[in-house]
Motif scaffolding. Structure first.
Motif, PDB file in Angstrom:
ATOM      1  N   ARG A 121      73.479  29.366  33.375  1.00  0.00           N
ATOM      2  CA  ARG A 121      74.217  29.456  32.111  1.00  0.00           C
ATOM      3  C   ARG A 121      75.184  30.636  32.071  1.00  0.00           C
ATOM      4  NH1 ARG A 121      70.844  29.116  26.894  1.00  0.00           N
ATOM      5  NH2 ARG A 121      72.918  28.556  26.115  1.00  0.00           N
ATOM      6  N   GLY A 122      75.209  31.452  33.112  1.00  0.00           N
ATOM      7  CA  GLY A 122      76.225  32.494  33.168  1.00  0.00           C
ATOM      8  C   GLY A 122      75.714  33.900  33.335  1.00  0.00           C
ATOM      9  N   LEU A 123      74.399  34.113  33.397  1.00  0.00           N
ATOM     10  CA  LEU A 123      73.881  35.462  33.597  1.00  0.00           C
ATOM     11  C   LEU A 123      74.148  35.892  35.039  1.00  0.00           C
ATOM     12  CD1 LEU A 123      72.395  37.207  31.472  1.00  0.00           C
ATOM     13  CD2 LEU A 123      70.292  36.756  32.722  1.00  0.00           C
ATOM     14  N   ASP A 124      74.645  37.093  35.208  1.00  0.00           N
ATOM     15  CA  ASP A 124      75.029  37.585  36.531  1.00  0.00           C
ATOM     16  C   ASP A 124      73.789  37.738  37.415  1.00  0.00           C
ATOM     17  OD1 ASP A 124      75.971  39.004  38.753  1.00  0.00           O
ATOM     18  OD2 ASP A 124      77.418  40.122  37.554  1.00  0.00           O
ATOM     19  N   ASP A 147      75.426  28.727  23.823  1.00  0.00           N
ATOM     20  CA  ASP A 147      76.312  28.966  24.959  1.00  0.00           C
ATOM     21  C   ASP A 147      77.329  30.057  24.673  1.00  0.00           C
ATOM     22  OD1 ASP A 147      75.041  27.023  26.429  1.00  0.00           O
ATOM     23  OD2 ASP A 147      76.504  25.451  25.970  1.00  0.00           O
ATOM     24  N   GLU A 148      77.826  30.111  23.448  1.00  0.00           N
ATOM     25  CA  GLU A 148      78.859  31.097  23.122  1.00  0.00           C
ATOM     26  C   GLU A 148      78.332  32.528  23.102  1.00  0.00           C
ATOM     27  OE1 GLU A 148      77.535  29.080  19.211  1.00  0.00           O
ATOM     28  OE2 GLU A 148      77.999  28.509  21.289  1.00  0.00           O
ATOM     29  N   ALA A 149      77.009  32.710  23.054  1.00  0.00           N
ATOM     30  CA  ALA A 149      76.437  34.063  23.048  1.00  0.00           C
ATOM     31  C   ALA A 149      76.233  34.613  24.450  1.00  0.00           C
ATOM     32  CB  ALA A 149      75.106  34.061  22.306  1.00  0.00           C
ATOM     33  N   ILE A 150      76.213  33.755  25.455  1.00  0.00           N
ATOM     34  CA  ILE A 150      75.895  34.194  26.813  1.00  0.00           C
ATOM     35  C   ILE A 150      76.892  35.208  27.370  1.00  0.00           C
ATOM     36  CG2 ILE A 150      75.510  33.439  29.178  1.00  0.00           C
ATOM     37  CD1 ILE A 150      73.294  32.613  27.292  1.00  0.00           C
ATOM     38  N   PRO A 151      78.217  35.008  27.238  1.00  0.00           N
ATOM     39  CA  PRO A 151      79.150  35.999  27.792  1.00  0.00           C
ATOM     40  C   PRO A 151      78.953  37.408  27.241  1.00  0.00           C
ATOM     41  CG  PRO A 151      80.305  33.965  27.301  1.00  0.00           C
ATOM     42  CD  PRO A 151      78.936  33.830  26.709  1.00  0.00           C
ATOM     43  N   SER A 152      78.688  37.514  25.941  1.00  0.00           N
ATOM     44  CA  SER A 152      78.483  38.825  25.337  1.00  0.00           C
ATOM     45  C   SER A 152      77.205  39.469  25.848  1.00  0.00           C
ATOM     46  CB  SER A 152      78.439  38.695  23.810  1.00  0.00           C
ATOM     47  OG  SER A 152      78.199  39.950  23.211  1.00  0.00           O
ATOM     48  N   VAL A 153      76.132  38.689  25.912  1.00  0.00           N
ATOM     49  CA  VAL A 153      74.859  39.197  26.427  1.00  0.00           C
ATOM     50  C   VAL A 153      75.026  39.651  27.871  1.00  0.00           C
ATOM     51  CG1 VAL A 153      72.532  38.504  27.117  1.00  0.00           C
ATOM     52  CG2 VAL A 153      73.397  37.891  24.850  1.00  0.00           C
ATOM     53  N   ASN A 154      75.704  38.849  28.658  1.00  0.00           N
ATOM     54  CA  ASN A 154      75.917  39.176  30.062  1.00  0.00           C
ATOM     55  C   ASN A 154      76.724  40.451  30.217  1.00  0.00           C
ATOM     56  OD1 ASN A 154      75.660  38.346  32.909  1.00  0.00           O
ATOM     57  ND2 ASN A 154      77.887  38.146  32.819  1.00  0.00           N
ATOM     58  N   ALA A 155      77.753  40.625  29.368  1.00  0.00           N
ATOM     59  CA  ALA A 155      78.599  41.821  29.451  1.00  0.00           C
ATOM     60  C   ALA A 155      77.798  43.078  29.147  1.00  0.00           C
ATOM     61  CB  ALA A 155      79.773  41.688  28.483  1.00  0.00           C
ATOM     62  N   ARG A 156      76.914  43.000  28.160  1.00  0.00           N
ATOM     63  CA  ARG A 156      76.110  44.175  27.800  1.00  0.00           C
ATOM     64  C   ARG A 156      75.116  44.520  28.903  1.00  0.00           C
ATOM     65  NH1 ARG A 156      74.056  43.006  21.788  1.00  0.00           N
ATOM     66  NH2 ARG A 156      73.288  45.141  21.962  1.00  0.00           N
ATOM     67  N   ARG A 171      75.337  43.762  32.099  1.00  0.00           N
ATOM     68  CA  ARG A 171      76.078  44.244  33.264  1.00  0.00           C
ATOM     69  C   ARG A 171      76.515  45.682  33.073  1.00  0.00           C
ATOM     70  NH1 ARG A 171      80.302  40.555  36.340  1.00  0.00           N
ATOM     71  NH2 ARG A 171      80.751  42.686  36.935  1.00  0.00           N
ATOM     72  N   PHE A 172      76.928  46.018  31.862  1.00  0.00           N
ATOM     73  CA  PHE A 172      77.345  47.392  31.595  1.00  0.00           C
ATOM     74  C   PHE A 172      76.190  48.358  31.832  1.00  0.00           C
ATOM     75  CE2 PHE A 172      77.811  50.951  28.554  1.00  0.00           C
ATOM     76  CZ  PHE A 172      78.929  51.554  29.125  1.00  0.00           C
ATOM     77  N   PHE A 173      74.986  48.001  31.387  1.00  0.00           N
ATOM     78  CA  PHE A 173      73.853  48.897  31.595  1.00  0.00           C
ATOM     79  C   PHE A 173      73.423  48.931  33.052  1.00  0.00           C
ATOM     80  CE2 PHE A 173      73.605  49.700  27.200  1.00  0.00           C
ATOM     81  CZ  PHE A 173      72.849  50.859  27.089  1.00  0.00           C
ATOM     82  N   ALA A 174      73.606  47.848  33.752  1.00  0.00           N
ATOM     83  CA  ALA A 174      73.340  47.869  35.186  1.00  0.00           C
ATOM     84  C   ALA A 174      74.286  48.829  35.891  1.00  0.00           C
ATOM     85  CB  ALA A 174      73.488  46.464  35.764  1.00  0.00           C
ATOM     86  N   GLU A 175      75.551  48.860  35.444  1.00  0.00           N
ATOM     87  CA  GLU A 175      76.519  49.792  36.018  1.00  0.00           C
ATOM     88  C   GLU A 175      76.172  51.236  35.660  1.00  0.00           C
ATOM     89  OE1 GLU A 175      80.121  48.292  34.430  1.00  0.00           O
ATOM     90  OE2 GLU A 175      80.144  46.496  35.712  1.00  0.00           O
ATOM     91  N   LEU A 176      75.715  51.464  34.439  1.00  0.00           N
ATOM     92  CA  LEU A 176      75.286  52.813  34.054  1.00  0.00           C
ATOM     93  C   LEU A 176      74.114  53.270  34.920  1.00  0.00           C
ATOM     94  CD1 LEU A 176      75.345  52.876  30.134  1.00  0.00           C
ATOM     95  CD2 LEU A 176      76.940  53.996  31.696  1.00  0.00           C
ATOM     96  N   GLN A 177      73.217  52.344  35.210  1.00  0.00           N
ATOM     97  CA  GLN A 177      72.033  52.686  35.987  1.00  0.00           C
ATOM     98  C   GLN A 177      72.389  53.206  37.377  1.00  0.00           C
ATOM     99  OE1 GLN A 177      68.300  50.241  35.726  1.00  0.00           O
ATOM    100  NE2 GLN A 177      68.867  49.683  37.812  1.00  0.00           N
ATOM    101  N   SER A 178      73.479  52.708  37.941  1.00  0.00           N
ATOM    102  CA  SER A 178      73.891  53.143  39.284  1.00  0.00           C
ATOM    103  C   SER A 178      75.047  54.143  39.249  1.00  0.00           C
ATOM    104  CB  SER A 178      74.317  51.915  40.099  1.00  0.00           C
ATOM    105  OG  SER A 178      75.395  51.247  39.475  1.00  0.00           O
ATOM    106  N   SER A 179      75.401  54.644  38.067  1.00  0.00           N
ATOM    107  CA  SER A 179      76.529  55.555  37.945  1.00  0.00           C
ATOM    108  C   SER A 179      76.152  56.966  38.349  1.00  0.00           C
ATOM    109  CB  SER A 179      77.044  55.562  36.511  1.00  0.00           C
ATOM    110  OG  SER A 179      76.137  56.229  35.651  1.00  0.00           O
ATOM    111  N   PRO A 180      77.134  57.806  38.677  1.00  0.00           N
ATOM    112  CA  PRO A 180      76.855  59.212  39.032  1.00  0.00           C
ATOM    113  C   PRO A 180      76.234  60.000  37.875  1.00  0.00           C
ATOM    114  CG  PRO A 180      79.048  58.573  39.753  1.00  0.00           C
ATOM    115  CD  PRO A 180      78.552  57.457  38.880  1.00  0.00           C
TER     116      PRO A 180
END
Length: 345
Positions: free
Chosen positions: A187-190, A321-330, A332-341
């Motif tokens: 359904r679109g989750l990374d 279905d319309e909620a999935i992109p927003s959930v995925n974006a949030r 993904r953002f926290f996944a990026e924070l987790q690996s950030s400097p």
């Protein structure tokens, strides 16, 4: 509670609270419908501008701890989720001191003790907050935090984040084995979010050690846009049930996570609220390094909010279905924070 002979009737609405699931015995709104002040001097129970006077009451007590395993109230004052902390906060100087013009804790009319309960009577606050009000809120909070840095109240919570994570009972292997992954990804989750799960820090001892490196300030711990709103031109903050010592910047990051992708993309919200918070700290005389504030904001929220992927997997079947992109974006953002400097390890 204000009274007047001109009051025609009181309207009582129960609109929130759950004496079984959440740690309170209910939340009610009392509205007094009365005529405004007239030329004859007759006074009614009204707010400024002739609007009906309204107040909120939240019932707390040892008999209303709730059943939720994470949010359930506790009877011991030393526990981070002691049931009596909110009423005690409103009776203390912290509710009224240290605030600057335009941002403050919601005003408390009274704490009413009866039948084993402590009913907290508060002014009504127009919630939820939009992004502009959120920006003002984090700036006002920063100034209040510095003004109260020397507070010495034994009832303030400590060790809130490690305790919160422990009570969630996270297990990376169990999350990775969740049966909803295939449908969620379809359904679109990374799928890269699985890597973020494998890298989560979930040991309360390790979390505690990481957070000890950051300066502690008074922290709200439930700082989201439904607990922030407006009273006229002022910003008011409600729900101080978990207030206590926590890592600098945590509340600003938690609010950013809450409102991410509602009005702005997650990274834009994070940068906006982080800048507002750091600028206010600087203006208020923060003696520390802002790089430490940014690391604390990132680390504390990555550690606290690691459970969100479990939540999404549990409810993925109910998400439109319309909620999935927003959930995925949030996520993904926290996944990026987790690996950030900026993530302390």
């Amino acid at each position: 509670m204000p009274t007047s002979a001109a009051v025609t009737r009181w309207q009582v609405d129960r609109f929130g609270g759950d004496e079984e699931h959440y740690p309170n015995g209910g939340i009610w709104r009392f509205t007094a419908h009365a005529p405004s002040v007239g030329t004859s001097g007759t006074s009614g129970t009204t707010s400024a501008g002739g609007n009906p006077f309204a107040t909120m009451v939240k019932r707390t007590g040892a008999e209303h701890l709730g059943t939720d395993p994470v949010w359930r109230g506790r009877p011991e004052p030393e526990d981070p989720q002691w049931w009596g902390r909110e009423a005690t906060f409103y009776e203390s100087d912290l509710a009224t001191s240290g605030w600057t013009s335009g941002v403050r804790a919601a005003r408390c009319h009274a704490v009413d003790d009866h039948d084993g309960c402590r009913d907290v009577w508060l002014e009504t606050v127009d919630v939820p907050a939009n992004i502009d009000v959120c920006e003002r809120a984090v700036a006002g909070l920063a100034r209040w935090q510095l003004a109260t840095a020397g507070a010495r109240h034994p009832w303030l919570s400590e060790d809130w984040i490690p305790t919160h994570v422990r009570r969630r009972g996270l297990d990376n292997a169990r999350t990775l084995a969740h049966p909803a992954w295939p449908s969620a990804i379809e359904r679109g989750l990374d799928p890269c979010l699985r890597e973020a799960v494998a890298d989560r820090i979930i040991d309360p001892v390790e979390i505690r050690q990481l957070l000890q490196g950051f300066p502690p300030l008074l922290t709200h711990y439930d700082f989201h846009n439904a607990n922030i709103g407006a009273v006229g031109d002022e910003v008011a903050i409600i729900d101080w049930a978990y207030v206590g010592w926590g890592p600098v910047g945590h509340d600003a990051g938690h609010l950013a996570a809450d409102v991410a992708d509602r009005e702005l993309p997650p990274d834009k919200v994070w940068d906006l609220l982080r800048s507002a918070y750091c600028d206010a700290l600087t203006e208020a005389g923060w003696p520390g390094d802002l790089a430490t504030v940014r690391r604390s904001m990132t680390t504390s929220n990555v550690l606290r909010l690691g459970w969100q992927i479990d939540h999404v997997l549990n409810i993925i079947g109910d998400l439109p279905d319309e909620a999935i992109p927003s959930v995925n974006a949030r996520l993904r953002f926290f996944a990026e924070l987790q690996s950030s400097p900026e993530m302390a390890r």
